[in-house]
Design a protein around this motif. Structure first.
Motif, short mmCIF file in Angstrom:
data_model
loop_
_atom_site.label_atom_id
_atom_site.label_comp_id
_atom_site.label_asym_id
_atom_site.label_seq_id
_atom_site.Cartn_x
_atom_site.Cartn_y
_atom_site.Cartn_z
N PHE A 125 0.82 -1.20 -0.11
CA PHE A 125 0.08 0.05 -0.11
C PHE A 125 0.99 1.32 0.00
O PHE A 125 1.72 1.33 1.01
CB PHE A 125 -0.89 0.03 1.27
CG PHE A 125 -2.06 -1.11 1.11
CD1 PHE A 125 -3.17 -0.69 0.55
CD2 PHE A 125 -1.94 -2.42 1.57
CE1 PHE A 125 -4.27 -1.49 0.57
CE2 PHE A 125 -2.67 -3.58 1.38
CZ PHE A 125 -3.82 -2.94 1.01
N LYS A 126 0.45 2.19 -0.80
CA LYS A 126 1.34 3.44 -1.03
C LYS A 126 0.59 4.63 -0.55
O LYS A 126 -0.68 4.95 -0.83
CB LYS A 126 1.58 3.56 -2.56
CG LYS A 126 2.23 5.07 -2.86
CD LYS A 126 3.74 5.05 -2.17
CE LYS A 126 4.00 6.30 -2.75
NZ LYS A 126 4.40 6.69 -4.05
N ALA A 127 1.29 5.40 0.41
CA ALA A 127 0.84 6.61 0.99
C ALA A 127 1.48 7.80 0.67
O ALA A 127 2.82 7.60 0.81
CB ALA A 127 0.52 6.45 2.44
N PHE A 128 1.00 8.83 0.51
CA PHE A 128 1.72 10.28 0.29
C PHE A 128 1.50 10.80 1.72
O PHE A 128 0.42 11.34 2.03
CB PHE A 128 1.26 11.04 -0.72
CG PHE A 128 1.96 10.81 -1.94
CD1 PHE A 128 2.87 11.53 -2.49
CD2 PHE A 128 1.53 9.53 -2.72
CE1 PHE A 128 3.27 11.42 -3.78
CE2 PHE A 128 2.13 9.28 -4.03
CZ PHE A 128 3.01 10.21 -4.39
N MET A 129 2.64 11.16 2.31
CA MET A 129 2.77 12.15 3.36
C MET A 129 2.77 13.74 2.80
O MET A 129 2.87 14.45 3.85
CB MET A 129 3.93 11.74 4.18
CG MET A 129 3.89 10.41 4.71
SD MET A 129 5.15 9.81 5.87
CE MET A 129 4.98 10.69 7.48
N SER A 130 2.83 13.73 1.66
CA SER A 130 2.67 15.18 1.20
C SER A 130 1.92 15.20 0.03
O SER A 130 1.56 14.01 -0.47
CB SER A 130 4.40 15.54 0.63
OG SER A 130 4.81 14.98 -0.33
N ASN A 131 1.51 16.47 -0.65
CA ASN A 131 0.74 16.47 -1.67
C ASN A 131 1.04 15.61 -2.95
O ASN A 131 2.21 15.95 -3.45
CB ASN A 131 0.44 17.97 -2.12
CG ASN A 131 -0.77 18.28 -3.05
OD1 ASN A 131 -0.88 17.02 -3.84
ND2 ASN A 131 -1.13 19.34 -2.98
N SER A 132 0.32 14.53 -3.46
CA SER A 132 0.52 13.75 -4.59
C SER A 132 0.50 14.69 -5.92
O SER A 132 0.96 13.96 -6.84
CB SER A 132 -0.26 12.68 -4.45
OG SER A 132 -1.58 12.97 -5.10
N GLY A 133 -0.23 15.69 -5.79
CA GLY A 133 -0.35 16.35 -6.83
C GLY A 133 -1.46 15.93 -7.89
O GLY A 133 -1.65 16.42 -9.02
N ILE A 134 -2.24 14.85 -7.45
CA ILE A 134 -3.29 14.38 -7.91
C ILE A 134 -4.45 14.35 -7.18
O ILE A 134 -4.63 14.03 -5.85
CB ILE A 134 -2.92 12.75 -8.27
CG1 ILE A 134 -1.77 12.49 -9.45
CG2 ILE A 134 -4.22 12.10 -8.87
CD1 ILE A 134 -2.02 12.79 -10.66
N ASP A 135 -5.51 14.99 -7.52
CA ASP A 135 -6.85 15.25 -6.89
C ASP A 135 -7.38 14.31 -6.18
O ASP A 135 -7.87 14.19 -5.05
CB ASP A 135 -7.59 16.19 -7.61
CG ASP A 135 -7.11 17.46 -7.91
OD1 ASP A 135 -5.98 18.18 -7.16
OD2 ASP A 135 -7.82 18.30 -8.71
N ASP A 136 -7.50 13.05 -6.73
CA ASP A 136 -8.08 11.63 -6.49
C ASP A 136 -7.32 11.04 -5.52
O ASP A 136 -7.66 9.75 -5.34
CB ASP A 136 -8.95 11.05 -7.43
CG ASP A 136 -8.12 10.60 -8.73
OD1 ASP A 136 -6.76 10.83 -8.54
OD2 ASP A 136 -8.51 10.05 -9.60
N PHE A 137 -6.20 11.31 -5.16
CA PHE A 137 -5.18 10.62 -4.56
C PHE A 137 -4.68 11.49 -3.24
O PHE A 137 -3.48 12.02 -3.24
CB PHE A 137 -3.96 9.97 -5.09
CG PHE A 137 -3.50 8.99 -4.36
CD1 PHE A 137 -3.89 7.53 -4.71
CD2 PHE A 137 -2.45 9.02 -3.55
CE1 PHE A 137 -3.33 6.38 -4.20
CE2 PHE A 137 -1.76 7.81 -3.03
CZ PHE A 137 -2.28 6.56 -3.17
#
Length: 431
Positions: A145-157
């Protein structure tokens, strides 16, 4: 009669470095010996060539479905094959919808099976919106499972807040599932970027300075603390600093189940290269100084980095242009050149042993993610193999690229060490 025999290669994995024949039957390795007297339907003379386990790229963005015009399974997997890789783990975001639900997983799985020429594995997403999907995605067979601790740049993620990351780890720990994090402190990087933009500082250097090493290290440390508390397996993607690697090493020493990867661009390019070439070399965390690169190589040579991953993240040309470097799409297209870079810069220039390269590009990935039949050239293992002409010299040209877009920071780079054959379960997919 065997299906296939590779004759008199220098066979290298983590347990051997020997001249041998390798026989394949029904997609599996059935014999490794100094000489195999039986014949085969197909035989390859590999004299003076190196045979290693096929690479496993644990971090690519092939963006299908929904953004196939950015890359796609067909072009992305073919580029990997040309680069000596036989498996990949596709990230859950940039495809539309992201792989956060069972339905999205099924659609991506279908497309990967139809189009990929190498083995395809899929990451699931961990976001504030899909905690109720995690158990089911484990059952579906996501690789992690991948999580972003900062803004991914993708609105739906969306990025995870602390509660989501902690709660997700609590849910996934009993499954033995791995959580991979993009570790940057979002508040710090966002505020630094806002300040620069407000002051009209929009250059490449301004972008690089808005994402300092401390932002990476703070997030790595926080993720490690959550993993230590919950007992969840943790993986830190694309570590860009020696201090970040050291945090992972220290956590391992006290018993935390954590690994980290590094990308070839951090080992090849410097901040001055980013300033010179611009958009093709933009990524997050950003590429650091020459001094930091040298420190990262020390960590690689010391065995403190678990594996190499490309973080292949392409985009169309119109997204890689503009005067405001903050707005240009970040992501480096590098899946085709990961192994050649490690051969050129690692083996030939930095003294990295071939067995260490195998460990970084294949064996450690297979062991970490439970791919029991991959990562070694042994009887009963899958015949995922890469043949290398170790001293062949060549220059990367645009015509060499199989990726969908020719936006690549390594164009014009001189390489030493060429991939001359790639097999997936005994089927030749390149060369």
């Amino acid at each position: 009669m065997f299906d296939f025999i590779v004759r008199q290669a220098c066979v290298v994995d983590t347990t051997q470095d020997q001249i041998a024949d390798v026989a394949i039957q029904d997609g599996q390795i059935v014999e490794v010996a100094s000489t195999i007297n039986d014949s085969a339907k197909v035989e390859v003379d590999a004299t003076d060539k190196i045979l290693i386990p096929g690479g496993i790229d644990a971090h690519v963005h092939f963006n299908e479905p929904g953004r196939t015009n950015w890359e796609g399974f067909a072009t992305g997997s073919s580029a990997l094959a040309k680069g000596g890789y036989t498996s990949f783990f596709d990230m859950p975001l940039n495809s539309t919808p992201p792989t956060n639900t069972l339905q999205a997983f099924d659609k991506k799985r279908q497309l990967a099976d139809e189009k990929s020429v190498v083995n395809a594995y899929l990451w699931g997403g961990l976001t504030p919106n899909n905690l109720d999907q995690l158990d089911a995605l484990v059952e579906k067979g996501v690789i992690g499972f991948k999580a972003f601790m900062s803004n991914s740049g993708i609105d739906d993620f969306p990025a995870v807040d602390d509660y989501t990351l902690y709660r997700g780890m609590e849910i996934l720990a009993p499954h033995g599932a791995i959580v991979a994090v993009h570790a940057e402190n979002d508040n710090l990087t966002a505020r630094l970027a806002q300040k620069a933009i407000a002051e009209g500082r929009l250059s490449t250097r301004d972008y690089l300075e808005s994402r300092p090493i401390i932002a990476e290290c703070e997030a790595i440390q926080r993720a490690i603390l959550f993993a230590e508390e919950t007992g969840c397996k943790l993986h830190i993607v694309h570590v860009s600093s020696s201090k970040g690697v050291q945090l992972v090493t220290q956590a391992k020493q006290r018993g935390v189940d954590v690994t980290c990867e590094i990308c070839p661009h951090y080992l090849t390019l410097t901040d001055e290269d980013v300033i010179r070439m611009g958009a093709p070399a933009k990524c997050a965390p950003p590429i650091r100084s020459q001094a930091e690169q040298d420190l990262l190589w020390e960590e690689v040579l010391a065995g403190n980095i678990d594996f190499i991953a490309s973080d292949h993240s392409p985009a169309p040309n119109d997204m890689k242009q503009g005067d405001n470097f903050f707005k240009i799409w970040g992501g480096i297209a590098g899946c085709q050149t990961s192994l050649p870079i490690m051969l050129t810069v690692g083996y030939h220039q930095r003294g990295l042993l071939l067995q260490q390269i195998v460990t970084l590009t294949s064996t450690n990935v297979a062991e970490r993610f439970g791919l029991a039949t991959k990562g070694a050239i042994q009887v009963e293992m899958d015949a995922d193999l890469t043949l290398i002409d170790i001293d062949s010299e060549w220059t990367l040209r645009e015509s060499d690229l199989i990726t969908r877009h020719p936006i690549n920071p390594y164009l014009g780079m001189d390489f030493r060490g060429e991939i001359v054959g790639t097999w997936v379960k005994g089927k030749r997919v390149y060369g």
